[in-house]
Design a protein around this motif. Sequence first.
Motif, PDB file in Angstrom:
ATOM      1  N   VAL A 107       0.866  -1.178   0.000  1.00  0.00           N
ATOM      2  CA  VAL A 107       0.000   0.000   0.000  1.00  0.00           C
ATOM      3  C   VAL A 107       0.900   1.225   0.000  1.00  0.00           C
ATOM      4  O   VAL A 107       1.798   1.345   0.840  1.00  0.00           O
ATOM      5  CB  VAL A 107      -0.902   0.049   1.252  1.00  0.00           C
ATOM      6  CG1 VAL A 107      -1.707   1.351   1.298  1.00  0.00           C
ATOM      7  CG2 VAL A 107      -1.824  -1.145   1.314  1.00  0.00           C
ATOM      8  N   ILE A 108       0.677   2.115  -0.951  1.00  0.00           N
ATOM      9  CA  ILE A 108       1.371   3.405  -0.976  1.00  0.00           C
ATOM     10  C   ILE A 108       0.302   4.485  -0.941  1.00  0.00           C
ATOM     11  O   ILE A 108      -0.516   4.600  -1.851  1.00  0.00           O
ATOM     12  CB  ILE A 108       2.271   3.566  -2.217  1.00  0.00           C
ATOM     13  CG1 ILE A 108       3.351   2.478  -2.227  1.00  0.00           C
ATOM     14  CG2 ILE A 108       2.887   4.968  -2.243  1.00  0.00           C
ATOM     15  CD1 ILE A 108       4.216   2.470  -3.468  1.00  0.00           C
ATOM     16  N   HIS A 109       0.296   5.239   0.135  1.00  0.00           N
ATOM     17  CA  HIS A 109      -0.650   6.345   0.301  1.00  0.00           C
ATOM     18  C   HIS A 109       0.158   7.614   0.114  1.00  0.00           C
ATOM     19  O   HIS A 109       1.030   7.925   0.930  1.00  0.00           O
ATOM     20  CB  HIS A 109      -1.293   6.281   1.689  1.00  0.00           C
ATOM     21  CG  HIS A 109      -2.555   7.061   1.787  1.00  0.00           C
ATOM     22  ND1 HIS A 109      -3.670   6.563   2.416  1.00  0.00           N
ATOM     23  CD2 HIS A 109      -2.895   8.292   1.344  1.00  0.00           C
ATOM     24  CE1 HIS A 109      -4.639   7.453   2.362  1.00  0.00           C
ATOM     25  NE2 HIS A 109      -4.185   8.526   1.722  1.00  0.00           N
ATOM     26  N   SER A 110      -0.093   8.348  -0.965  1.00  0.00           N
ATOM     27  CA  SER A 110       0.743   9.496  -1.322  1.00  0.00           C
ATOM     28  C   SER A 110      -0.036  10.807  -1.278  1.00  0.00           C
ATOM     29  O   SER A 110      -1.250  10.821  -1.100  1.00  0.00           O
ATOM     30  CB  SER A 110       1.352   9.285  -2.707  1.00  0.00           C
ATOM     31  OG  SER A 110       0.340   9.061  -3.669  1.00  0.00           O
ATOM     32  N   ASP A 111       0.692  11.893  -1.449  1.00  0.00           N
ATOM     33  CA  ASP A 111       0.152  13.258  -1.439  1.00  0.00           C
ATOM     34  C   ASP A 111      -0.422  13.638  -0.071  1.00  0.00           C
ATOM     35  O   ASP A 111      -1.427  14.341   0.027  1.00  0.00           O
ATOM     36  CB  ASP A 111      -0.898  13.464  -2.536  1.00  0.00           C
ATOM     37  CG  ASP A 111      -0.341  13.244  -3.930  1.00  0.00           C
ATOM     38  OD1 ASP A 111       0.870  13.471  -4.125  1.00  0.00           O
ATOM     39  OD2 ASP A 111      -1.097  12.837  -4.816  1.00  0.00           O
ATOM     40  N   LEU A 112       0.231  13.167   0.976  1.00  0.00           N
ATOM     41  CA  LEU A 112      -0.182  13.494   2.342  1.00  0.00           C
ATOM     42  C   LEU A 112       0.617  14.687   2.836  1.00  0.00           C
ATOM     43  O   LEU A 112       1.834  14.757   2.626  1.00  0.00           O
ATOM     44  CB  LEU A 112       0.068  12.300   3.268  1.00  0.00           C
ATOM     45  CG  LEU A 112      -0.762  11.057   2.962  1.00  0.00           C
ATOM     46  CD1 LEU A 112      -0.140   9.828   3.609  1.00  0.00           C
ATOM     47  CD2 LEU A 112      -2.187  11.261   3.448  1.00  0.00           C
ATOM     48  N   TYR A 119      -1.793  12.317   7.862  1.00  0.00           N
ATOM     49  CA  TYR A 119      -0.597  11.469   7.781  1.00  0.00           C
ATOM     50  C   TYR A 119      -0.506  10.566   9.005  1.00  0.00           C
ATOM     51  O   TYR A 119      -0.207   9.380   8.892  1.00  0.00           O
ATOM     52  CB  TYR A 119       0.678  12.303   7.643  1.00  0.00           C
ATOM     53  CG  TYR A 119       1.891  11.416   7.489  1.00  0.00           C
ATOM     54  CD1 TYR A 119       2.216  10.871   6.255  1.00  0.00           C
ATOM     55  CD2 TYR A 119       2.682  11.079   8.583  1.00  0.00           C
ATOM     56  CE1 TYR A 119       3.300  10.024   6.103  1.00  0.00           C
ATOM     57  CE2 TYR A 119       3.769  10.237   8.447  1.00  0.00           C
ATOM     58  CZ  TYR A 119       4.076   9.712   7.210  1.00  0.00           C
ATOM     59  OH  TYR A 119       5.137   8.867   7.067  1.00  0.00           O
ATOM     60  N   GLN A 120      -0.787  11.104  10.167  1.00  0.00           N
ATOM     61  CA  GLN A 120      -0.757  10.301  11.393  1.00  0.00           C
ATOM     62  C   GLN A 120      -1.806   9.195  11.346  1.00  0.00           C
ATOM     63  O   GLN A 120      -1.523   8.047  11.674  1.00  0.00           O
ATOM     64  CB  GLN A 120      -0.982  11.185  12.614  1.00  0.00           C
ATOM     65  CG  GLN A 120      -0.956  10.411  13.924  1.00  0.00           C
ATOM     66  CD  GLN A 120      -1.220  11.296  15.126  1.00  0.00           C
ATOM     67  OE1 GLN A 120      -1.088  12.514  15.073  1.00  0.00           O
ATOM     68  NE2 GLN A 120      -1.603  10.673  16.218  1.00  0.00           N
ATOM     69  N   ASP A 121      -3.025   9.540  10.914  1.00  0.00           N
ATOM     70  CA  ASP A 121      -4.095   8.538  10.813  1.00  0.00           C
ATOM     71  C   ASP A 121      -3.723   7.429   9.843  1.00  0.00           C
ATOM     72  O   ASP A 121      -3.942   6.253  10.105  1.00  0.00           O
ATOM     73  CB  ASP A 121      -5.404   9.189  10.369  1.00  0.00           C
ATOM     74  CG  ASP A 121      -6.040  10.050  11.442  1.00  0.00           C
ATOM     75  OD1 ASP A 121      -5.620   9.961  12.620  1.00  0.00           O
ATOM     76  OD2 ASP A 121      -6.957  10.825  11.094  1.00  0.00           O
ATOM     77  N   VAL A 122      -3.158   7.798   8.704  1.00  0.00           N
ATOM     78  CA  VAL A 122      -2.757   6.827   7.684  1.00  0.00           C
ATOM     79  C   VAL A 122      -1.644   5.926   8.198  1.00  0.00           C
ATOM     80  O   VAL A 122      -1.692   4.703   8.047  1.00  0.00           O
ATOM     81  CB  VAL A 122      -2.328   7.573   6.395  1.00  0.00           C
ATOM     82  CG1 VAL A 122      -1.511   6.692   5.479  1.00  0.00           C
ATOM     83  CG2 VAL A 122      -3.556   8.117   5.679  1.00  0.00           C
ATOM     84  N   SER A 123      -0.631   6.525   8.832  1.00  0.00           N
ATOM     85  CA  SER A 123       0.523   5.737   9.272  1.00  0.00           C
ATOM     86  C   SER A 123       0.180   4.785  10.408  1.00  0.00           C
ATOM     87  O   SER A 123       0.846   3.768  10.582  1.00  0.00           O
ATOM     88  CB  SER A 123       1.686   6.650   9.649  1.00  0.00           C
ATOM     89  OG  SER A 123       1.348   7.464  10.739  1.00  0.00           O
ATOM     90  N   GLU A 124      -0.867   5.081  11.166  1.00  0.00           N
ATOM     91  CA  GLU A 124      -1.325   4.157  12.202  1.00  0.00           C
ATOM     92  C   GLU A 124      -2.445   3.251  11.690  1.00  0.00           C
ATOM     93  O   GLU A 124      -2.572   2.107  12.112  1.00  0.00           O
ATOM     94  CB  GLU A 124      -1.799   4.945  13.431  1.00  0.00           C
ATOM     95  CG  GLU A 124      -0.679   5.687  14.119  1.00  0.00           C
ATOM     96  CD  GLU A 124      -1.163   6.568  15.260  1.00  0.00           C
ATOM     97  OE1 GLU A 124      -2.372   6.560  15.573  1.00  0.00           O
ATOM     98  OE2 GLU A 124      -0.324   7.281  15.837  1.00  0.00           O
TER      99      GLU A 124
END
Length: 151
Positions: A107-112, A119-124
């Motif tokens: 999973v690559i979530h970009s443009d954060l 970014y914190q929500d995504v990384s956790e």
Amino acid sequence: MSLQQFKYVSYIAAKDTEVWNALLDPKMTQKYWGHVNESDWKVGSRWAHIRADGSEIEDVTGKVLLVHPPHHLVLSWQEADSHHGAVHSSQVSIALESLGTDTRLTVIHSDLQSGSLSYQDVSEGWPAVISNLKTLLETGKVMDNDIWAAN
């Protein structure tokens, strides 16, 4: 503000088609994600990440940007910032690589926005979601719901 990406890789003891189906099937996403992901999964279509608690609240919406079953799914990702009233847009790319009877999921979530709540929500959040998906596919059950309390 600078933009960042979050990358998460996991290995799942399930065929790529099983993982793919679990990513798109609303009944499956409800089990391991606590949300129903709704779409017809065609390029250009809308998709929505809807709470499975009966409230019908859409926490995330977006468009399907690329579909290449069972290998690659790319979505635009738009979520409201409940603290500031702004909408943050980003992009999620999910790649599945068949390793025989196993699958490598990336999973690559970009443009954060760097340092943002998103970014914190995504990384956790992504590690919890993918770990729960992995557990469901490998054992037939999900992890204790307390994993969401930490996120």
